[in-house]
Design a protein around this motif. Structure first.
Motif, PDB file in Angstrom:
ATOM      1  N   UNK A  94       0.794  -1.210   0.000  1.00 39.65           N
ATOM      2  CA  UNK A  94       0.000   0.000   0.000  1.00 39.65           C
ATOM      3  C   UNK A  94       0.828   1.262   0.000  1.00 39.65           C
ATOM      4  N   UNK A  95       2.109   1.183  -0.292  1.00 42.37           N
ATOM      5  CA  UNK A  95       2.980   2.355  -0.349  1.00 42.37           C
ATOM      6  C   UNK A  95       3.765   2.298  -1.649  1.00 42.37           C
ATOM      7  N   UNK A  96       3.381   3.137  -2.627  1.00 39.29           N
ATOM      8  CA  UNK A  96       3.986   3.073  -3.950  1.00 39.29           C
ATOM      9  C   UNK A  96       5.487   3.304  -3.911  1.00 39.29           C
ATOM     10  N   UNK A  97       5.936   4.246  -3.075  1.00 45.89           N
ATOM     11  CA  UNK A  97       7.362   4.565  -3.043  1.00 45.89           C
ATOM     12  C   UNK A  97       8.170   3.413  -2.450  1.00 45.89           C
ATOM     13  N   UNK A  98       7.681   2.839  -1.356  1.00 45.70           N
ATOM     14  CA  UNK A  98       8.405   1.711  -0.754  1.00 45.70           C
ATOM     15  C   UNK A  98       8.440   0.519  -1.704  1.00 45.70           C
ATOM     16  N   UNK A  99       7.338   0.268  -2.391  1.00 49.04           N
ATOM     17  CA  UNK A  99       7.326  -0.830  -3.357  1.00 49.04           C
ATOM     18  C   UNK A  99       8.285  -0.569  -4.514  1.00 49.04           C
ATOM     19  N   UNK A 100       8.376   0.694  -4.934  1.00 50.43           N
ATOM     20  CA  UNK A 100       9.296   1.050  -6.002  1.00 50.43           C
ATOM     21  C   UNK A 100      10.744   0.816  -5.572  1.00 50.43           C
ATOM     22  N   UNK A 101      11.070   1.221  -4.362  1.00 52.25           N
ATOM     23  CA  UNK A 101      12.419   0.995  -3.837  1.00 52.25           C
ATOM     24  C   UNK A 101      12.714  -0.498  -3.762  1.00 52.25           C
ATOM     25  N   UNK A 102      11.745  -1.283  -3.313  1.00 48.07           N
ATOM     26  CA  UNK A 102      11.938  -2.737  -3.239  1.00 48.07           C
ATOM     27  C   UNK A 102      12.161  -3.335  -4.627  1.00 48.07           C
TER      28      UNK A 102
END
Length: 446
Positions: A316-324
């Motif tokens: 549910x967090x686009x930025x954290x998923x992008x970093x992952x």
């Protein structure tokens, strides 16, 4: 030949810079509003209204000269392309109208002045007209990087400028004038019009844009433009080749003003100055209470923040998923904020542990919008700022337009083993806006 002058007054700063630096020492771009830029805006909104008048996919080629029939044979939107050619011209055909814009140099002002902070770093002190919080929406119009420094001028609020229109006949001029009224109401000229900049009112001939910035009256304005286009078609005998019927909405892939494809909403933001309005829209502050700190994001920033968490992804967090994804710990990320314009740039990701410091997200298909780069997609959310007496009020226009096909997005990361997608829908965006406005109304009451 018909020659008419439309006199306009600036409501919010218009940013439209010269092609080359005018002053190498101050790294300054002059203000310059070019005719092709104005024509491009008129073309965009003509395309938004045209599906209400004709079936943009239909064209009776047997009614055309052989060379034109051959030219439009393989076009997806045959009717639209043919009508656009007759109104705006093409590479092989001169258009039926021309224009030039006149303004006073003394009505322009730099976006700000370069200064140096306590650490010796170059900073930009923004014009008091727009204030420091405008730095958020005005990215790209200035740079403080030592080797890339530049600033741009804008046409100031309250300044008048004139659009001189030369057309072959009165019916063509009426189309142009009706489009200018539409642009004045919901759009503007220059850069950052989706963020509320570049807006103007028409003072001669008299036109009150404010009365049309609501759901009921705006439809009347669209119908006026629709009627002028229909009159153009009838007087030019174009109805023989074109199909005068509304285009089914599922066939329109670009932003349109078809019924049900747009909506005007009131935003709970107003102020006595533009500086105040821009702060309430784009500002952010940190509140401290003892050992605790809280970030307070104003209206637009809060919207972008909420969109970051709306996507149908795992965390549910686009930025954290992008970093992952960049770190190889995930195979996909859902970039919800992409619905309010592409490309978007995520920077300083290394602070979150990512290998890449910056990544740019693009639409996955070429746009069909006029005068827009293939790697861009106009925001479906447009901020509208109107001035009623001494108060500035804010609304927004939602255009139900696909940001990307099949939910796929492109990005600038090379040799990546992940995909970026967008599952956020127009209905989701409206729901986020509704809840955001409710929370702001509650904040104002308290």
């Amino acid at each position: 030949m018909v020659q008419e002058t439309v006199t306009c007054r600036v409501v919010t700063p218009i940013f439209s810079r010269s092609e080359e630096l005018a002053d190498q020492t101050d790294r300054l771009y002059e203000f310059e509003l070019r005719p092709q830029s104005v024509r491009g805006v008129l073309h965009f909104w003509f395309r938004a209204v045209a599906p209400r008048v004709i079936n943009i996919c239909e064209l009776d080629l047997s009614k055309l000269p052989s060379d034109l029939a051959k030219e439009f044979k393989d076009e997806k939107f045959k009717g639209l392309k043919y009508l656009e050619m007759l109104v705006f011209g093409s590479q092989n055909r001169k258009g039926p109208f021309g224009l030039f814009i006149q303004w006073r140099e003394e009505d322009t002002e730099p976006i700000g002045r370069f200064g140096v902070d306590k650490k010796g770093k170059t900073v930009l002190n923004f014009s008091p007209i727009i204030g420091k919080d405008a730095s958020y929406p005005l990215y790209g119009l200035y740079s403080t990087k030592e080797n890339e420094k530049f600033i741009t001028k804008f046409l100031k609020p309250g300044a008048e400028f004139k659009i001189h229109v030369f057309s072959n006949d009165s019916v063509t001029y009426e189309v142009v004038l009706s489009l200018l009224k539409l642009v004045s109401t919901i759009s503007g000229f220059g850069a950052k019009t989706t963020k509320g900049f570049g807006e103007f009112e028409i003072v001669k001939p008299i036109f009150n844009r404010s009365q049309f910035i609501n759901a009921n009256n705006f439809e009347q304005l669209i119908k006026e433009v629709e009627g002028k286009i229909r009159k153009f078609i009838e007087e030019k005998d174009l109805y023989k080749a074109l199909k005068l019927e509304r285009t089914p909405s599922d066939l329109v892939e670009f932003p349109s003003l078809l019924p049900g494809k747009y909506e005007i909403l009131t935003v709970p933001v107003q102020g006595q100055s533009l500086n105040e309005v821009f702060t309430k829209l784009y500002g952010m502050r940190v509140e401290r209470n003892g050992d605790k700190t809280r970030i307070v994001r104003n209206w637009y920033r809060e919207l972008k923040y909420r969109l970051r968490f709306v996507g149908k992804n795992k965390t549910g967090d686009a930025v954290k998923d992008l970093v992952n994804c960049i770190n190889g710990q995930a195979k996909e990320a859902d970039i919800g904020p992409a619905i309010v314009g592409l490309p978007i740039v995520y920077q300083n990701l290394r602070k979150a542990g990512a290998r890449a410091d910056r990544i740019t997200v693009f639409p996955s298909v070429e746009t069909t919008e006029p005068d827009v780069s293939a790697k861009r997609k106009t925001s479906v959310l447009r901020i509208i700022i109107s001035q009623i007496q001494r108060t500035y009020q804010v609304s927004c226009l939602l255009l139900d337009s696909p940001v990307t096909q099949r939910g796929e997005l492109e990005h600038s990361e090379r040799n990546a083993r992940f995909r970026l997608k967008l599952t956020l829908t127009h209905a989701d965006l409206k729901d986020v806006l509704r809840k955001l406005n409710q929370s702001y109304h509650q904040r104002m009451r308290s």
